[in-house]
Design an enzyme around this catalytic site. Structure first.
Site: not given
Ligand SMILES: [Zn+2]
Length: 603
Positions: A394-395
Protein backbone atom coordinates in the site's frame (compact mmCIF):
# COMPACT_ATOMS: atom_id res chain seq x y z
CA UNK A 1 -1.37 -8.62 24.51
CA UNK A 2 0.57 -9.95 21.52
CA UNK A 3 4.11 -11.29 21.78
CA UNK A 4 5.29 -8.06 20.15
CA UNK A 5 4.12 -6.10 23.21
CA UNK A 6 6.30 -8.04 25.57
CA UNK A 7 9.41 -7.86 23.38
CA UNK A 8 11.86 -5.13 24.25
CA UNK A 9 11.85 -2.48 21.56
CA UNK A 10 15.25 -2.03 19.86
CA UNK A 11 17.16 1.22 19.81
CA UNK A 12 17.91 2.88 16.49
CA UNK A 13 21.58 2.02 16.87
CA UNK A 14 20.67 -1.69 16.96
CA UNK A 15 19.27 -1.56 13.42
CA UNK A 16 21.43 -2.14 10.34
CA UNK A 17 21.73 0.88 8.04
CA UNK A 18 20.13 -0.92 5.11
CA UNK A 19 16.82 -0.87 6.99
CA UNK A 20 16.90 2.89 7.60
CA UNK A 21 15.77 5.65 5.30
CA UNK A 22 18.26 8.22 4.16
CA UNK A 23 17.23 11.83 4.64
CA UNK A 24 20.65 13.24 3.80
CA UNK A 25 19.71 12.95 0.11
CA UNK A 26 17.66 16.09 0.82
CA UNK A 27 19.87 17.93 3.34
CA UNK A 28 23.36 16.66 4.06
CA UNK A 29 23.27 18.14 7.54
CA UNK A 30 21.15 20.23 9.89
CA UNK A 31 23.44 23.14 9.00
CA UNK A 32 22.29 22.90 5.36
CA UNK A 33 18.69 22.97 6.63
CA UNK A 34 19.42 26.17 8.57
CA UNK A 35 20.87 27.76 5.42
CA UNK A 36 17.70 27.02 3.48
CA UNK A 37 15.60 28.32 6.36
CA UNK A 38 17.40 31.68 6.20
CA UNK A 39 17.06 31.75 2.44
CA UNK A 40 13.29 31.23 2.64
CA UNK A 41 12.98 33.97 5.26
CA UNK A 42 14.82 36.38 2.99
CA UNK A 43 12.70 35.43 -0.01
CA UNK A 44 9.56 36.10 2.01
CA UNK A 45 10.52 39.72 2.54
CA UNK A 46 10.22 40.25 -1.22
CA UNK A 47 6.52 39.31 -1.26
CA UNK A 48 5.18 42.69 -0.25
CA UNK A 49 6.94 44.32 -3.20
CA UNK A 50 4.24 42.72 -5.39
CA UNK A 51 1.15 44.05 -3.62
CA UNK A 52 -1.18 46.12 -5.82
CA UNK A 53 1.01 45.39 -8.85
CA UNK A 54 -0.25 42.01 -10.10
CA UNK A 55 -2.44 43.51 -12.81
CA UNK A 56 0.46 45.65 -14.12
CA UNK A 57 2.00 43.07 -16.44
CA UNK A 58 2.15 39.31 -17.12
CA UNK A 59 5.84 39.35 -16.14
CA UNK A 60 5.13 40.83 -12.72
CA UNK A 61 2.32 38.36 -12.05
CA UNK A 62 4.51 35.48 -13.24
CA UNK A 63 7.39 36.57 -11.00
CA UNK A 64 5.10 36.81 -7.99
CA UNK A 65 3.62 33.34 -8.55
CA UNK A 66 7.11 31.96 -9.07
CA UNK A 67 8.41 33.56 -5.89
CA UNK A 68 5.48 32.07 -3.98
CA UNK A 69 6.07 28.66 -5.53
CA UNK A 70 9.83 28.76 -4.80
CA UNK A 71 9.22 29.71 -1.18
CA UNK A 72 6.61 27.01 -0.82
CA UNK A 73 8.98 24.38 -2.24
CA UNK A 74 11.67 25.27 0.29
CA UNK A 75 9.13 25.34 3.13
CA UNK A 76 7.97 21.84 2.12
CA UNK A 77 11.56 20.60 2.18
CA UNK A 78 12.23 22.18 5.56
CA UNK A 79 9.11 20.67 7.07
CA UNK A 80 9.69 17.28 5.47
CA UNK A 81 13.25 16.95 6.78
CA UNK A 82 12.42 18.13 10.31
CA UNK A 83 9.24 16.08 10.68
CA UNK A 84 10.67 12.89 9.23
CA UNK A 85 13.64 13.13 11.60
CA UNK A 86 11.32 13.92 14.52
CA UNK A 87 9.27 10.80 13.72
CA UNK A 88 12.33 8.61 14.15
CA UNK A 89 12.44 9.41 17.84
CA UNK A 90 9.76 11.49 19.50
CA UNK A 91 11.90 11.79 22.65
CA UNK A 92 14.39 14.05 20.83
CA UNK A 93 13.15 17.63 21.09
CA UNK A 94 15.57 19.15 18.55
CA UNK A 95 13.68 17.97 15.46
CA UNK A 96 10.35 18.71 17.08
CA UNK A 97 11.36 22.33 17.47
CA UNK A 98 12.69 22.42 13.88
CA UNK A 99 9.29 21.06 12.77
CA UNK A 100 7.56 23.84 14.71
CA UNK A 101 9.82 26.44 13.12
CA UNK A 102 9.06 25.09 9.64
CA UNK A 103 5.31 25.13 10.38
CA UNK A 104 5.63 28.73 11.56
CA UNK A 105 7.45 29.67 8.35
CA UNK A 106 4.71 28.02 6.28
CA UNK A 107 2.07 30.08 8.05
CA UNK A 108 4.15 33.25 7.60
CA UNK A 109 4.42 32.48 3.89
CA UNK A 110 0.65 32.00 3.71
CA UNK A 111 0.10 35.38 5.33
CA UNK A 112 2.74 37.13 3.19
CA UNK A 113 1.08 35.99 -0.05
CA UNK A 114 -2.53 36.23 1.15
CA UNK A 115 -3.06 39.27 -1.09
CA UNK A 116 -2.59 37.24 -4.30
CA UNK A 117 -6.03 35.65 -4.83
CA UNK A 118 -8.13 38.66 -3.77
CA UNK A 119 -6.04 40.85 -6.10
CA UNK A 120 -6.29 38.41 -9.02
CA UNK A 121 -10.05 38.16 -8.58
CA UNK A 122 -10.25 41.90 -9.24
CA UNK A 123 -8.97 41.24 -12.76
CA UNK A 124 -11.65 40.02 -15.19
CA UNK A 125 -11.51 36.56 -16.80
CA UNK A 126 -10.55 37.78 -20.25
CA UNK A 127 -7.61 39.82 -19.04
CA UNK A 128 -6.48 37.07 -16.67
CA UNK A 129 -6.44 34.50 -19.48
CA UNK A 130 -4.58 36.91 -21.72
CA UNK A 131 -1.97 37.58 -19.06
CA UNK A 132 -1.48 33.85 -18.50
CA UNK A 133 -0.88 33.42 -22.23
CA UNK A 134 1.96 35.89 -22.05
CA UNK A 135 3.74 34.21 -19.15
CA UNK A 136 7.38 33.36 -19.90
CA UNK A 137 6.42 29.73 -19.17
CA UNK A 138 2.83 29.07 -20.13
CA UNK A 139 2.23 25.61 -18.74
CA UNK A 140 3.36 26.30 -15.19
CA UNK A 141 0.28 28.10 -13.86
CA UNK A 142 -2.36 27.43 -16.52
CA UNK A 143 -4.28 24.99 -14.31
CA UNK A 144 -4.05 27.38 -11.37
CA UNK A 145 -5.49 30.25 -13.40
CA UNK A 146 -8.23 27.98 -14.75
CA UNK A 147 -9.16 27.01 -11.18
CA UNK A 148 -9.14 30.61 -10.05
CA UNK A 149 -11.58 31.51 -12.81
CA UNK A 150 -13.76 28.52 -11.95
CA UNK A 151 -13.94 29.59 -8.31
CA UNK A 152 -15.03 33.12 -9.16
CA UNK A 153 -18.71 32.24 -9.50
CA UNK A 154 -18.89 31.60 -5.77
CA UNK A 155 -16.82 34.56 -4.59
CA UNK A 156 -18.95 37.27 -2.99
CA UNK A 157 -18.43 40.99 -2.53
CA UNK A 158 -15.36 42.17 -0.59
CA UNK A 159 -17.53 43.02 2.41
CA UNK A 160 -19.20 39.60 2.53
CA UNK A 161 -15.88 37.85 1.94
CA UNK A 162 -14.38 39.68 4.89
CA UNK A 163 -17.25 38.62 7.10
CA UNK A 164 -17.01 35.01 5.90
CA UNK A 165 -13.28 34.98 6.58
CA UNK A 166 -13.89 36.19 10.11
CA UNK A 167 -16.50 33.51 10.75
CA UNK A 168 -14.11 30.59 10.18
CA UNK A 169 -12.91 30.38 13.79
CA UNK A 170 -16.50 30.26 15.02
CA UNK A 171 -17.34 27.57 12.51
CA UNK A 172 -14.70 25.28 14.00
CA UNK A 173 -16.60 25.25 17.31
CA UNK A 174 -18.67 22.08 16.86
CA UNK A 175 -15.77 19.91 15.76
CA UNK A 176 -13.48 21.11 18.58
CA UNK A 177 -16.22 20.48 21.16
CA UNK A 178 -16.63 16.95 19.78
CA UNK A 179 -12.87 16.30 19.66
CA UNK A 180 -12.43 17.40 23.27
CA UNK A 181 -15.29 15.26 24.48
CA UNK A 182 -14.31 12.26 22.37
CA UNK A 183 -10.54 12.32 22.88
CA UNK A 184 -10.13 13.83 26.32
CA UNK A 185 -13.20 13.71 28.55
CA UNK A 186 -15.04 10.51 27.71
CA UNK A 187 -14.20 7.41 29.76
CA UNK A 188 -15.44 3.88 29.18
CA UNK A 189 -16.39 1.30 31.84
CA UNK A 190 -14.18 -1.72 32.57
CA UNK A 191 -14.96 -5.18 31.28
CA UNK A 192 -13.63 -8.66 32.04
CA UNK A 193 -11.24 -10.02 29.40
CA UNK A 194 -11.33 -13.65 28.25
CA UNK A 195 -9.40 -14.77 31.34
CA UNK A 196 -11.72 -12.89 33.70
CA UNK A 197 -9.30 -10.04 34.42
CA UNK A 198 -10.81 -6.58 34.85
CA UNK A 199 -9.65 -4.25 32.03
CA UNK A 200 -10.53 -0.61 31.54
CA UNK A 201 -11.72 0.06 27.97
CA UNK A 202 -9.82 2.60 25.86
CA UNK A 203 -10.29 3.18 22.13
CA UNK A 204 -7.17 1.11 21.34
CA UNK A 205 -8.25 -1.74 23.62
CA UNK A 206 -11.73 -1.66 22.13
CA UNK A 207 -10.23 -2.24 18.68
CA UNK A 208 -8.17 -5.15 20.01
CA UNK A 209 -11.16 -6.68 21.81
CA UNK A 210 -13.21 -6.50 18.59
CA UNK A 211 -10.74 -9.10 17.26
CA UNK A 212 -11.21 -11.40 20.25
CA UNK A 213 -12.28 -14.96 19.40
CA UNK A 214 -14.73 -14.85 22.33
CA UNK A 215 -18.11 -13.33 21.49
CA UNK A 216 -18.86 -12.42 25.12
CA UNK A 217 -15.68 -10.29 25.25
CA UNK A 218 -16.54 -8.55 21.99
CA UNK A 219 -20.05 -7.81 23.21
CA UNK A 220 -18.88 -6.44 26.56
CA UNK A 221 -16.30 -4.18 24.88
CA UNK A 222 -18.92 -2.96 22.40
CA UNK A 223 -21.46 -2.25 25.14
CA UNK A 224 -18.87 -0.53 27.32
CA UNK A 225 -17.80 1.81 24.52
CA UNK A 226 -21.26 2.66 23.26
CA UNK A 227 -22.81 3.03 26.72
CA UNK A 228 -20.56 6.08 27.10
CA UNK A 229 -21.72 7.49 23.78
CA UNK A 230 -25.31 6.87 24.90
CA UNK A 231 -24.62 8.84 28.08
CA UNK A 232 -23.33 11.82 26.06
CA UNK A 233 -25.69 11.47 23.13
CA UNK A 234 -27.45 14.82 23.63
CA UNK A 235 -24.18 16.74 23.64
CA UNK A 236 -22.79 14.89 20.61
CA UNK A 237 -26.09 15.22 18.78
CA UNK A 238 -26.01 18.96 19.36
CA UNK A 239 -22.40 19.26 18.17
CA UNK A 240 -22.99 17.23 15.00
CA UNK A 241 -26.17 19.12 14.24
CA UNK A 242 -24.33 22.43 14.71
CA UNK A 243 -21.62 21.21 12.35
CA UNK A 244 -24.17 20.34 9.66
CA UNK A 245 -25.78 23.76 10.12
CA UNK A 246 -22.35 25.29 9.52
CA UNK A 247 -21.94 23.36 6.24
CA UNK A 248 -25.37 24.47 5.09
CA UNK A 249 -24.68 28.08 6.09
CA UNK A 250 -21.47 28.26 3.98
CA UNK A 251 -23.00 26.58 0.96
CA UNK A 252 -25.81 29.13 1.02
CA UNK A 253 -23.49 32.05 1.67
CA UNK A 254 -21.50 30.98 -1.41
CA UNK A 255 -24.65 30.38 -3.46
CA UNK A 256 -24.30 26.67 -4.02
CA UNK A 257 -27.30 24.52 -4.76
CA UNK A 258 -26.52 22.42 -1.69
CA UNK A 259 -23.75 21.56 0.75
CA UNK A 260 -22.98 18.50 -1.39
CA UNK A 261 -22.48 20.71 -4.46
CA UNK A 262 -20.08 22.91 -2.53
CA UNK A 263 -18.02 20.05 -1.09
CA UNK A 264 -17.60 18.27 -4.43
CA UNK A 265 -16.93 21.46 -6.34
CA UNK A 266 -13.64 21.82 -4.46
CA UNK A 267 -12.11 19.14 -6.73
CA UNK A 268 -14.67 19.52 -9.51
CA UNK A 269 -16.40 16.19 -8.98
CA UNK A 270 -19.98 16.20 -10.34
CA UNK A 271 -22.64 15.39 -7.70
CA UNK A 272 -23.86 12.60 -9.99
CA UNK A 273 -20.75 10.62 -9.02
CA UNK A 274 -21.82 10.74 -5.38
CA UNK A 275 -25.37 9.69 -6.15
CA UNK A 276 -24.24 6.97 -8.52
CA UNK A 277 -21.92 5.55 -5.82
CA UNK A 278 -24.78 5.33 -3.31
CA UNK A 279 -27.53 4.20 -5.68
CA UNK A 280 -25.46 1.56 -7.49
CA UNK A 281 -24.25 0.11 -4.21
CA UNK A 282 -27.70 0.04 -2.63
CA UNK A 283 -29.11 -1.74 -5.68
CA UNK A 284 -26.47 -4.44 -5.23
CA UNK A 285 -26.35 -5.31 -1.53
CA UNK A 286 -27.14 -9.05 -1.85
CA UNK A 287 -23.45 -9.96 -1.82
CA UNK A 288 -22.89 -8.04 1.38
CA UNK A 289 -25.98 -9.61 2.98
CA UNK A 290 -24.68 -13.01 1.98
CA UNK A 291 -21.29 -12.23 3.45
CA UNK A 292 -22.80 -11.38 6.85
CA UNK A 293 -24.69 -14.67 6.91
CA UNK A 294 -21.57 -16.55 5.82
CA UNK A 295 -19.57 -14.96 8.64
CA UNK A 296 -22.22 -16.16 11.08
CA UNK A 297 -21.89 -19.71 9.79
CA UNK A 298 -18.08 -19.73 9.75
CA UNK A 299 -17.92 -18.28 13.26
CA UNK A 300 -20.51 -20.89 14.31
CA UNK A 301 -22.74 -18.30 15.99
CA UNK A 302 -26.49 -18.62 16.56
CA UNK A 303 -26.90 -14.94 15.89
CA UNK A 304 -24.44 -12.47 14.41
CA UNK A 305 -24.30 -8.99 15.94
CA UNK A 306 -22.56 -5.76 14.88
CA UNK A 307 -19.66 -6.60 17.23
CA UNK A 308 -19.00 -9.82 15.26
CA UNK A 309 -18.15 -8.13 11.99
CA UNK A 310 -14.38 -7.59 12.28
CA UNK A 311 -12.95 -10.54 14.23
CA UNK A 312 -10.66 -12.72 12.07
CA UNK A 313 -12.35 -15.74 10.53
CA UNK A 314 -9.30 -17.92 10.02
CA UNK A 315 -6.77 -16.75 12.63
CA UNK A 316 -4.94 -20.09 12.65
CA UNK A 317 -4.00 -19.62 8.96
CA UNK A 318 -2.01 -16.47 9.63
CA UNK A 319 1.70 -16.90 8.85
CA UNK A 320 4.87 -14.89 9.30
CA UNK A 321 6.56 -13.05 6.44
CA UNK A 322 10.05 -11.60 6.87
CA UNK A 323 10.72 -8.14 5.47
CA UNK A 324 13.01 -9.60 2.80
CA UNK A 325 10.25 -11.96 1.69
CA UNK A 326 7.68 -9.17 1.70
CA UNK A 327 9.94 -7.07 -0.55
CA UNK A 328 10.28 -10.03 -2.91
CA UNK A 329 6.53 -10.71 -3.00
CA UNK A 330 5.57 -7.06 -3.50
CA UNK A 331 8.14 -6.63 -6.29
CA UNK A 332 6.89 -9.74 -8.10
CA UNK A 333 3.26 -8.77 -7.52
CA UNK A 334 3.57 -5.46 -9.36
CA UNK A 335 5.41 -6.90 -12.38
CA UNK A 336 2.29 -6.41 -14.49
CA UNK A 337 2.70 -2.64 -13.96
CA UNK A 338 5.66 -2.85 -16.32
CA UNK A 339 9.45 -2.74 -16.31
CA UNK A 340 9.73 0.94 -15.53
CA UNK A 341 7.54 0.72 -12.42
CA UNK A 342 9.26 -2.43 -11.19
CA UNK A 343 12.75 -1.00 -11.63
CA UNK A 344 11.79 2.17 -9.77
CA UNK A 345 10.29 0.09 -6.99
CA UNK A 346 13.52 -1.90 -6.75
CA UNK A 347 15.44 1.35 -6.61
CA UNK A 348 13.21 2.49 -3.73
CA UNK A 349 13.89 -0.71 -1.80
CA UNK A 350 17.62 -0.69 -2.50
CA UNK A 351 18.34 3.02 -1.99
CA UNK A 352 17.13 3.54 1.58
CA UNK A 353 13.73 5.04 0.88
CA UNK A 354 12.11 2.82 3.54
CA UNK A 355 12.55 2.96 7.31
CA UNK A 356 11.61 -0.60 8.14
CA UNK A 357 11.56 -1.55 11.81
CA UNK A 358 10.07 -0.27 15.03
CA UNK A 359 12.58 1.41 17.34
CA UNK A 360 12.07 3.14 20.65
CA UNK A 361 10.33 6.51 20.30
CA UNK A 362 9.55 6.04 16.58
CA UNK A 363 6.18 7.15 15.18
CA UNK A 364 3.64 4.31 15.10
CA UNK A 365 1.79 2.99 12.05
CA UNK A 366 2.92 3.45 8.46
CA UNK A 367 2.94 6.25 5.92
CA UNK A 368 4.52 7.50 2.72
CA UNK A 369 5.74 11.08 2.51
CA UNK A 370 7.34 13.03 -0.30
CA UNK A 371 9.22 16.20 -1.12
CA UNK A 372 9.82 17.66 -4.54
CA UNK A 373 13.61 18.00 -4.44
CA UNK A 374 14.57 14.48 -3.47
CA UNK A 375 12.90 11.03 -3.33
CA UNK A 376 9.81 10.07 -1.28
CA UNK A 377 10.19 7.92 1.84
CA UNK A 378 8.10 5.27 3.59
CA UNK A 379 7.86 4.75 7.33
CA UNK A 380 7.00 1.24 8.49
CA UNK A 381 6.90 -0.61 11.79
CA UNK A 382 7.36 -3.93 10.08
CA UNK A 383 6.67 -6.91 12.36
CA UNK A 384 6.54 -9.94 10.06
CA UNK A 385 2.75 -10.21 9.64
CA UNK A 386 0.79 -10.64 6.41
CA UNK A 387 -1.06 -7.45 7.29
CA UNK A 388 2.29 -5.66 7.31
CA UNK A 389 3.20 -7.05 3.92
CA UNK A 390 -0.05 -5.58 2.53
CA UNK A 391 0.70 -2.29 4.28
CA UNK A 392 4.11 -2.27 2.59
CA UNK A 393 2.46 -2.80 -0.82
CA UNK A 394 0.00 0.00 0.00
CA UNK A 395 2.61 2.56 1.09
CA UNK A 396 4.92 1.71 -1.83
CA UNK A 397 1.95 2.52 -4.08
CA UNK A 398 1.78 6.03 -2.59
CA UNK A 399 5.56 6.31 -2.72
CA UNK A 400 5.84 5.48 -6.44
CA UNK A 401 2.86 7.70 -7.24
CA UNK A 402 4.72 10.63 -5.64
CA UNK A 403 7.89 9.62 -7.42
CA UNK A 404 6.24 9.70 -10.86
CA UNK A 405 4.24 12.87 -10.20
CA UNK A 406 7.26 14.75 -8.90
CA UNK A 407 9.41 13.54 -11.75
CA UNK A 408 6.98 14.41 -14.53
CA UNK A 409 5.22 17.54 -13.26
CA UNK A 410 6.54 21.00 -12.41
CA UNK A 411 6.23 21.75 -8.70
CA UNK A 412 2.99 23.81 -8.93
CA UNK A 413 1.22 20.86 -10.58
CA UNK A 414 2.81 17.92 -8.75
CA UNK A 415 0.53 17.48 -5.73
CA UNK A 416 -2.27 14.95 -6.32
CA UNK A 417 -5.65 14.88 -4.50
CA UNK A 418 -6.89 12.25 -2.03
CA UNK A 419 -9.44 11.22 -4.63
CA UNK A 420 -6.68 9.67 -6.79
CA UNK A 421 -4.12 8.95 -4.04
CA UNK A 422 -5.78 5.83 -2.69
CA UNK A 423 -6.02 4.35 -6.18
CA UNK A 424 -2.27 3.87 -6.41
CA UNK A 425 -2.06 2.27 -2.97
CA UNK A 426 -5.05 -0.07 -3.07
CA UNK A 427 -4.21 -1.23 -6.59
CA UNK A 428 -0.90 -2.57 -5.28
CA UNK A 429 -2.73 -4.38 -2.48
CA UNK A 430 -5.04 -5.93 -5.05
CA UNK A 431 -2.12 -7.04 -7.22
CA UNK A 432 -0.35 -8.53 -4.19
CA UNK A 433 -3.42 -10.53 -3.27
CA UNK A 434 -3.78 -11.90 -6.80
CA UNK A 435 -0.09 -12.78 -6.87
CA UNK A 436 -0.30 -14.66 -3.55
CA UNK A 437 -3.54 -16.41 -4.53
CA UNK A 438 -1.89 -17.71 -7.67
CA UNK A 439 0.88 -19.30 -5.62
CA UNK A 440 -1.04 -20.95 -2.78
CA UNK A 441 -2.00 -24.55 -3.11
CA UNK A 442 -3.48 -25.00 0.35
CA UNK A 443 -7.22 -24.16 0.49
CA UNK A 444 -7.02 -22.85 4.04
CA UNK A 445 -4.33 -20.33 3.18
CA UNK A 446 -6.37 -19.34 0.16
CA UNK A 447 -9.36 -18.72 2.42
CA UNK A 448 -7.27 -16.55 4.67
CA UNK A 449 -6.09 -14.42 1.75
CA UNK A 450 -9.53 -14.09 0.17
CA UNK A 451 -10.87 -13.01 3.53
CA UNK A 452 -8.21 -10.25 3.67
CA UNK A 453 -9.53 -8.80 0.46
CA UNK A 454 -13.19 -9.21 1.44
CA UNK A 455 -12.48 -7.39 4.71
CA UNK A 456 -10.80 -4.58 2.77
CA UNK A 457 -13.79 -4.17 0.47
CA UNK A 458 -16.14 -4.38 3.45
CA UNK A 459 -14.28 -1.70 5.43
CA UNK A 460 -13.04 0.61 2.68
CA UNK A 461 -15.96 0.35 0.31
CA UNK A 462 -19.31 -0.78 1.76
CA UNK A 463 -18.99 0.77 5.22
CA UNK A 464 -17.87 4.08 3.76
CA UNK A 465 -20.74 4.12 1.28
CA UNK A 466 -23.14 3.70 4.19
CA UNK A 467 -21.42 6.56 6.03
CA UNK A 468 -21.68 8.66 2.88
CA UNK A 469 -25.43 7.95 2.68
CA UNK A 470 -25.81 8.97 6.33
CA UNK A 471 -23.96 12.21 5.67
CA UNK A 472 -26.14 13.01 2.69
CA UNK A 473 -29.37 12.23 4.57
CA UNK A 474 -28.57 14.43 7.54
CA UNK A 475 -27.45 17.35 5.36
CA UNK A 476 -30.60 17.07 3.24
CA UNK A 477 -32.77 16.92 6.34
CA UNK A 478 -31.33 20.24 7.53
CA UNK A 479 -31.52 21.73 4.03
CA UNK A 480 -35.23 20.91 3.95
CA UNK A 481 -35.66 22.88 7.16
CA UNK A 482 -35.75 19.90 9.50
CA UNK A 483 -33.94 19.52 12.83
CA UNK A 484 -31.54 16.75 13.82
CA UNK A 485 -32.43 15.44 17.27
CA UNK A 486 -30.31 12.61 18.71
CA UNK A 487 -33.35 10.33 18.36
CA UNK A 488 -33.59 11.14 14.68
CA UNK A 489 -29.86 10.51 14.16
CA UNK A 490 -30.15 7.16 15.98
CA UNK A 491 -33.16 6.24 13.90
CA UNK A 492 -31.42 7.02 10.58
CA UNK A 493 -28.35 5.02 11.64
CA UNK A 494 -30.45 2.02 12.66
CA UNK A 495 -32.37 2.05 9.38
CA UNK A 496 -29.16 2.20 7.36
CA UNK A 497 -27.55 -0.58 9.41
CA UNK A 498 -30.51 -2.88 8.67
CA UNK A 499 -30.57 -1.93 5.00
CA UNK A 500 -26.83 -2.37 4.38
CA UNK A 501 -26.07 -5.47 6.47
CA UNK A 502 -29.31 -7.25 5.71
CA UNK A 503 -31.58 -9.72 7.50
CA UNK A 504 -28.80 -11.93 8.90
CA UNK A 505 -27.55 -9.23 11.24
CA UNK A 506 -29.20 -9.03 14.64
CA UNK A 507 -29.51 -5.44 15.76
CA UNK A 508 -28.58 -4.76 19.40
CA UNK A 509 -29.51 -1.77 21.52
CA UNK A 510 -26.17 0.02 21.12
CA UNK A 511 -25.33 0.07 17.40
CA UNK A 512 -27.65 3.02 16.79
CA UNK A 513 -25.13 5.27 18.62
CA UNK A 514 -22.27 4.46 16.28
CA UNK A 515 -22.57 7.68 14.26
CA UNK A 516 -21.66 9.51 17.47
CA UNK A 517 -18.08 8.23 17.50
CA UNK A 518 -17.10 8.98 13.88
CA UNK A 519 -14.98 12.17 13.61
CA UNK A 520 -15.13 12.15 9.78
CA UNK A 521 -18.69 13.48 9.87
CA UNK A 522 -17.18 16.82 10.85
CA UNK A 523 -15.04 16.92 7.65
CA UNK A 524 -17.99 17.62 5.31
CA UNK A 525 -18.41 14.90 2.68
CA UNK A 526 -14.99 13.35 3.06
CA UNK A 527 -15.63 9.60 3.46
CA UNK A 528 -17.09 8.96 -0.01
CA UNK A 529 -13.59 9.35 -1.42
CA UNK A 530 -12.48 6.13 0.30
CA UNK A 531 -15.15 4.28 -1.67
CA UNK A 532 -14.64 6.06 -4.98
CA UNK A 533 -10.84 5.58 -4.98
CA UNK A 534 -11.24 1.98 -3.92
CA UNK A 535 -13.73 1.38 -6.74
CA UNK A 536 -11.42 3.09 -9.26
CA UNK A 537 -8.53 0.87 -8.18
CA UNK A 538 -10.68 -2.27 -8.47
CA UNK A 539 -11.71 -1.24 -11.99
CA UNK A 540 -8.06 -0.71 -12.95
CA UNK A 541 -7.09 -3.99 -11.29
CA UNK A 542 -9.61 -5.77 -13.49
CA UNK A 543 -7.93 -4.26 -16.57
CA UNK A 544 -4.52 -5.50 -15.44
CA UNK A 545 -5.89 -8.95 -14.67
CA UNK A 546 -7.43 -9.11 -18.13
CA UNK A 547 -4.16 -7.88 -19.61
CA UNK A 548 -5.90 -5.01 -21.44
CA UNK A 549 -3.69 -3.60 -24.15
CA UNK A 550 -1.98 -0.31 -23.34
CA UNK A 551 -3.03 -0.31 -19.69
CA UNK A 552 0.59 -0.13 -18.44
CA UNK A 553 1.24 3.09 -20.33
CA UNK A 554 -2.09 4.57 -19.33
CA UNK A 555 -1.53 3.76 -15.69
CA UNK A 556 1.93 5.35 -15.66
CA UNK A 557 0.36 8.39 -17.29
CA UNK A 558 -2.14 8.56 -14.42
CA UNK A 559 0.63 8.28 -11.83
CA UNK A 560 2.63 10.95 -13.65
CA UNK A 561 -0.23 13.43 -13.84
CA UNK A 562 0.11 14.67 -10.24
CA UNK A 563 -2.30 17.53 -9.70
CA UNK A 564 -2.30 18.79 -13.28
CA UNK A 565 -5.98 18.03 -13.90
CA UNK A 566 -9.27 17.19 -12.15
CA UNK A 567 -9.38 13.70 -10.62
CA UNK A 568 -12.31 12.58 -12.78
CA UNK A 569 -10.33 13.43 -15.95
CA UNK A 570 -7.17 11.83 -14.57
CA UNK A 571 -8.96 8.52 -13.98
CA UNK A 572 -10.41 8.66 -17.49
CA UNK A 573 -6.86 8.29 -18.86
CA UNK A 574 -7.06 4.73 -17.52
CA UNK A 575 -10.47 4.17 -19.06
CA UNK A 576 -12.22 4.47 -15.71
CA UNK A 577 -15.28 6.70 -15.88
CA UNK A 578 -16.41 7.60 -12.37
CA UNK A 579 -19.51 9.31 -13.73
CA UNK A 580 -20.87 5.87 -14.67
CA UNK A 581 -21.87 2.93 -12.45
CA UNK A 582 -19.20 0.65 -14.01
CA UNK A 583 -16.39 1.03 -11.42
CA UNK A 584 -18.83 0.46 -8.55
CA UNK A 585 -20.36 -2.55 -10.27
CA UNK A 586 -16.89 -4.02 -10.90
CA UNK A 587 -15.99 -3.64 -7.21
CA UNK A 588 -19.17 -5.32 -6.06
CA UNK A 589 -18.83 -8.10 -8.63
CA UNK A 590 -15.30 -8.95 -7.49
CA UNK A 591 -16.51 -8.92 -3.88
CA UNK A 592 -19.36 -11.31 -4.70
CA UNK A 593 -17.05 -13.67 -6.54
CA UNK A 594 -14.74 -13.79 -3.56
CA UNK A 595 -17.63 -14.36 -1.14
CA UNK A 596 -18.80 -17.26 -3.31
CA UNK A 597 -15.30 -18.69 -3.36
CA UNK A 598 -15.06 -18.50 0.45
CA UNK A 599 -18.45 -20.21 0.69
CA UNK A 600 -17.25 -22.98 -1.60
CA UNK A 601 -13.99 -23.54 0.27
CA UNK A 602 -14.92 -22.67 3.82
CA UNK A 603 -18.02 -24.64 4.71
ZN1 LIG B 1 -3.22 5.18 1.80
Amino acid sequence: MTPADSKTIPQRSDIEDKYKWNLTDLYESDAEWEKDYKKAQEMLTKAKGFTDRLADSPAILFDCLTLRSDVSLICDNLHFYAKRNADLDHRVSKYQSMTDRAAMLISQAGAAFSFVEPELLQIDDKQLKEMAEHFPERTLYDFYIKELIRSREHIRSAEIEELLAQSILMARGPSSVFTMLNDADMKYPSIKDKDGREVRITKQRYAKFMESPVQRVRRDAHESLFSSYKEHINTIGASLSASINTDVFYSRARRYESSLHQALDAINVPVEVYHSLLDTTEKNLEGLHKWIELRRKILKLDKIYPYDLVCPLFPEENYEVSYEDAVKEVTQAVESLGKDYTSNLKKAFESNWVDVYETEGKASGAYSSSNYSSHPVVLMNYNDTIDNMFTLAHEMGHCLHSFYSNKMQPYPKAQYTIFVAEVASTLNEGLLLQHLLKKVTDDKKKLFLLNQHIDNTFGTYFNQVMYARFELMIHEEVERGGALSPDRLNEIWNELTKKYYGPALSIDDYIKYKWARIPHFYYTYYVYQYSTSYAASQAILEKFLKGEEGIVEKYLQLLSSGGSDYPINQLKTCGVDMTTAAPFEATIKLFEEQVNEVERLGL
